[in-house]
Motif scaffolding. Structure first.
Motif, short mmCIF file in Angstrom:
data_model
loop_
_atom_site.label_atom_id
_atom_site.label_comp_id
_atom_site.label_asym_id
_atom_site.label_seq_id
_atom_site.Cartn_x
_atom_site.Cartn_y
_atom_site.Cartn_z
N ALA A 81 1.03 -1.32 0.15
CA ALA A 81 0.14 0.57 0.10
C ALA A 81 1.23 0.74 -0.04
CB ALA A 81 -0.89 -0.22 0.98
N VAL A 82 1.78 1.19 0.36
CA VAL A 82 2.97 2.49 -0.21
C VAL A 82 2.29 3.03 -0.49
CG1 VAL A 82 4.94 3.59 -0.43
CG2 VAL A 82 4.86 0.96 1.14
N GLY A 83 1.99 2.60 -2.26
CA GLY A 83 1.21 3.71 -2.70
C GLY A 83 -0.12 5.08 -2.56
N CYS A 84 -0.51 4.44 -2.08
CA CYS A 84 -1.43 5.50 -0.69
C CYS A 84 -0.64 7.17 -0.17
CB CYS A 84 -3.05 4.67 -0.28
SG CYS A 84 -2.37 2.90 0.09
N ALA A 85 0.36 6.14 0.16
CA ALA A 85 1.21 7.69 0.82
C ALA A 85 1.73 8.60 0.45
CB ALA A 85 2.17 6.42 1.94
N ALA A 86 1.18 9.50 1.04
CA ALA A 86 1.87 10.96 0.24
C ALA A 86 2.76 10.98 -0.36
CB ALA A 86 2.12 11.70 1.25
N PRO A 87 3.34 11.35 -1.46
CA PRO A 87 4.68 11.51 -2.12
C PRO A 87 6.26 12.42 -0.77
CG PRO A 87 3.19 12.68 -3.75
CD PRO A 87 2.59 12.71 -1.50
N GLY A 88 7.20 10.89 -1.37
CA GLY A 88 8.26 11.50 -0.85
C GLY A 88 8.90 12.56 -1.09
N PRO A 89 10.65 12.70 -0.63
CA PRO A 89 11.36 13.89 -1.40
C PRO A 89 11.50 12.90 -2.81
CG PRO A 89 11.66 12.09 0.20
CD PRO A 89 10.66 11.77 0.18
N GLY A 105 -5.47 -2.89 1.97
CA GLY A 105 -5.73 -1.44 2.48
C GLY A 105 -6.91 -1.44 3.15
N LEU A 106 -7.30 -2.17 3.33
CA LEU A 106 -7.56 -2.19 4.91
C LEU A 106 -7.19 -1.61 5.58
CD1 LEU A 106 -10.72 -5.23 4.08
CD2 LEU A 106 -10.85 -2.77 4.01
N PHE A 107 -6.55 -2.46 6.58
CA PHE A 107 -5.45 -1.89 7.58
C PHE A 107 -4.76 -0.97 7.17
CE2 PHE A 107 -5.47 -6.87 7.15
CZ PHE A 107 -5.83 -6.94 8.42
N THR A 108 -4.33 -0.36 5.67
CA THR A 108 -3.28 1.01 5.34
C THR A 108 -3.95 1.78 5.18
OG1 THR A 108 -2.87 -0.09 3.55
CG2 THR A 108 -1.69 -0.76 5.28
N CYS A 109 -4.79 1.83 4.76
CA CYS A 109 -5.55 2.87 4.18
C CYS A 109 -5.89 4.65 4.88
CB CYS A 109 -5.84 2.63 3.04
SG CYS A 109 -5.96 2.14 1.59
N PRO A 110 -6.73 3.75 5.78
CA PRO A 110 -7.78 4.70 7.49
C PRO A 110 -6.42 5.29 7.93
CG PRO A 110 -8.56 2.84 7.05
CD PRO A 110 -7.83 2.07 5.88
N ALA A 111 -5.42 4.48 8.23
CA ALA A 111 -4.61 5.14 9.19
C ALA A 111 -3.75 6.51 8.34
CB ALA A 111 -3.80 4.26 9.29
N GLN A 112 -3.90 5.68 6.77
CA GLN A 112 -3.10 6.79 5.97
C GLN A 112 -2.97 8.37 5.63
OE1 GLN A 112 -1.24 5.17 3.01
NE2 GLN A 112 0.11 3.65 4.11
N TYR A 113 -5.12 7.86 5.77
CA TYR A 113 -5.57 9.16 5.42
C TYR A 113 -5.75 9.95 6.57
CZ TYR A 113 -10.51 11.74 5.05
OH TYR A 113 -11.64 12.61 4.80
N CYS A 135 -6.73 14.32 0.10
CA CYS A 135 -6.98 12.66 0.88
C CYS A 135 -7.69 12.05 0.59
CB CYS A 135 -6.52 13.15 2.40
SG CYS A 135 -5.24 14.68 2.41
N ALA A 136 -8.86 12.34 0.50
CA ALA A 136 -10.27 11.79 0.24
C ALA A 136 -9.45 10.78 -1.22
CB ALA A 136 -10.63 12.19 0.44
N THR A 137 -9.52 11.10 -2.42
CA THR A 137 -8.67 10.70 -3.07
C THR A 137 -7.61 9.83 -3.29
OG1 THR A 137 -9.10 13.07 -4.59
CG2 THR A 137 -7.82 11.70 -6.06
N GLN A 138 -6.88 10.36 -2.15
CA GLN A 138 -5.33 9.48 -1.77
C GLN A 138 -5.99 7.93 -1.40
OE1 GLN A 138 -2.50 10.70 0.78
NE2 GLN A 138 -1.28 11.05 -0.65
N ARG A 139 -7.02 8.08 -0.20
CA ARG A 139 -7.36 6.93 -0.05
C ARG A 139 -8.14 6.01 -0.70
NH1 ARG A 139 -12.73 9.16 4.19
NH2 ARG A 139 -13.12 8.89 1.25
N ASP A 140 -9.29 6.89 -1.90
CA ASP A 140 -9.86 5.70 -2.33
C ASP A 140 -9.65 5.10 -3.71
OD1 ASP A 140 -12.18 7.00 -1.39
OD2 ASP A 140 -12.26 8.42 -3.20
N THR A 141 -7.81 5.90 -3.74
CA THR A 141 -7.08 5.31 -5.13
C THR A 141 -6.48 4.16 -3.86
OG1 THR A 141 -6.28 7.40 -6.01
CG2 THR A 141 -4.60 5.40 -6.26
N CYS A 142 -6.07 4.31 -3.08
CA CYS A 142 -5.28 3.79 -1.67
C CYS A 142 -6.46 1.97 -1.62
CB CYS A 142 -5.19 3.81 -0.47
SG CYS A 142 -4.45 2.83 0.45
#
Length: 304
Positions: free
Chosen positions: A19-27, A59-67, A44-51
């Motif tokens: 699910a790394v792809g859902c996180a905010a972009p890095g450097p 994604g059930l484990f990671t997407c909500p926390a990232q959002y 943030c919502a769009t990022q979550r939906d993509t995740c």
């Protein structure tokens, strides 16, 4: 089928990697970080939906926390002070609702209203007089003002409006001479808030506080001692809080006495001469006893 803790931990860790792809972009390649702080809540919502779309199970484990983390730091184009103020105002309102729902007497309901008023006032730095029944409408208007704010200057305007509204409500139920003092002191504190918002240097902030000190003293008919006004700022701030809460002429006199006492104590501490050093004591001794060198020398030997 039951999974062992080890197996479950493995699945979650794999999901996190996937699910790394859902996180905010890095450097980026230029080394400049592009984090969730630059995102809006909508992004943030769009990022979550993509995740979720790309990680149907893990994604059930990671997407909500990232959002949640993304929304917590979303800028939405507002200064951090404004974003914090809006959240705090919502907390004040929610707390007041819980308090009122639990109130069983008129006195308890009034206490809830006073707590909410002071809660909202603290957000924008307003100083309110004694809360009366009409203050509730002022607080509701102030919450709407905070929610509509776009700049820190807008919050200052909300502060001035809240304080002016609350003072007007309080003055309506106070004796005329007392109401005049409350109005005058409120003007002093409002001017201080506006002055500090516009200040760009520490010296300018100090000048704002000195102006308020003089203003408050005049409102309470107090003559300040001949000492630097900057040394009396704390005395004036205490007197201002006192002056906003007066309900009678006796209360006004008590506030004035408090300012007089505080200012006198400051003046006394400033005018107390510093203790002489051993060298200065030696000089004074010889000046008064030019021929008593031995005594002055003995005193100097035991001086600390």
């Amino acid at each position: 089928m039951k999974l062992s803790l080890t197996a479950l931990a493995f699945i979650v860790s794999v999901g996190a990697v996937g699910a790394v792809g859902c996180a905010a972009p890095g450097p980026g390649p230029d080394g400049v970080a592009s984090s969730s702080e630059a995102l809006t809540s909508a992004q943030c919502a769009t990022q979550r939906d993509t995740c979720f779309a790309t990680n149907l199970i893990f994604g059930l484990f990671t997407c909500p926390a990232q959002y949640t983390q993304c929304v917590a730091t979303a800028s939405n184009g507002l200064p951090a002070q404004v974003t914090a103020a809006i959240k705090s105002a919502a907390d004040c309102t929610a707390g007041a609702l819980d308090c009122t729902n639990g109130a069983t007497t008129a006195a308890q309901a009034a206490a809830c209203a006073e707590t909410e008023a002071q809660c909202v006032a603290s957000i924008v730095g307003a100083q309110l007089p004694t809360v009366v029944s009409g203050t509730a409408a002022c607080v509701d208007t102030s919450v709407n003002c905070i929610n509509a704010a776009k700049t820190v200057a807008d919050l200052t305007a909300c502060s001035t409006a809240l304080q002016d509204c609350a003072v007007t409500q309080a003055k309506a139920v106070l004796p005329a001479p007392v109401a005049t003092v409350v109005g005058d002191v409120s003007t002093c504190t409002n001017n201080l808030q506006t002055c500090i918002t516009a200040a760009t240097t520490p010296a300018a902030v100090t000048a704002c506080s000195e102006t308020e000190a003089t203003c408050v003293a005049k409102s309470l008919n107090v003559t300040l001692p001949n000492v630097p006004v900057s040394s009396l700022v704390k005395c004036a701030q205490t007197a201002a809080s006192c002056g906003l809460d007066v309900a009678s002429i006796d209360d006004v006199a008590a506030c004035a006495d408090g300012l007089n006492t505080c200012a006198a104590n400051v003046a006394a501490s400033i005018n107390v001469p510093a203790p002489l050093t051993c060298a200065q004591k030696w000089t004074v001794c010889l000046a008064s006893n030019p021929l008593n060198f031995l005594k002055c020398g003995a005193d100097l030997a035991t001086c600390k």
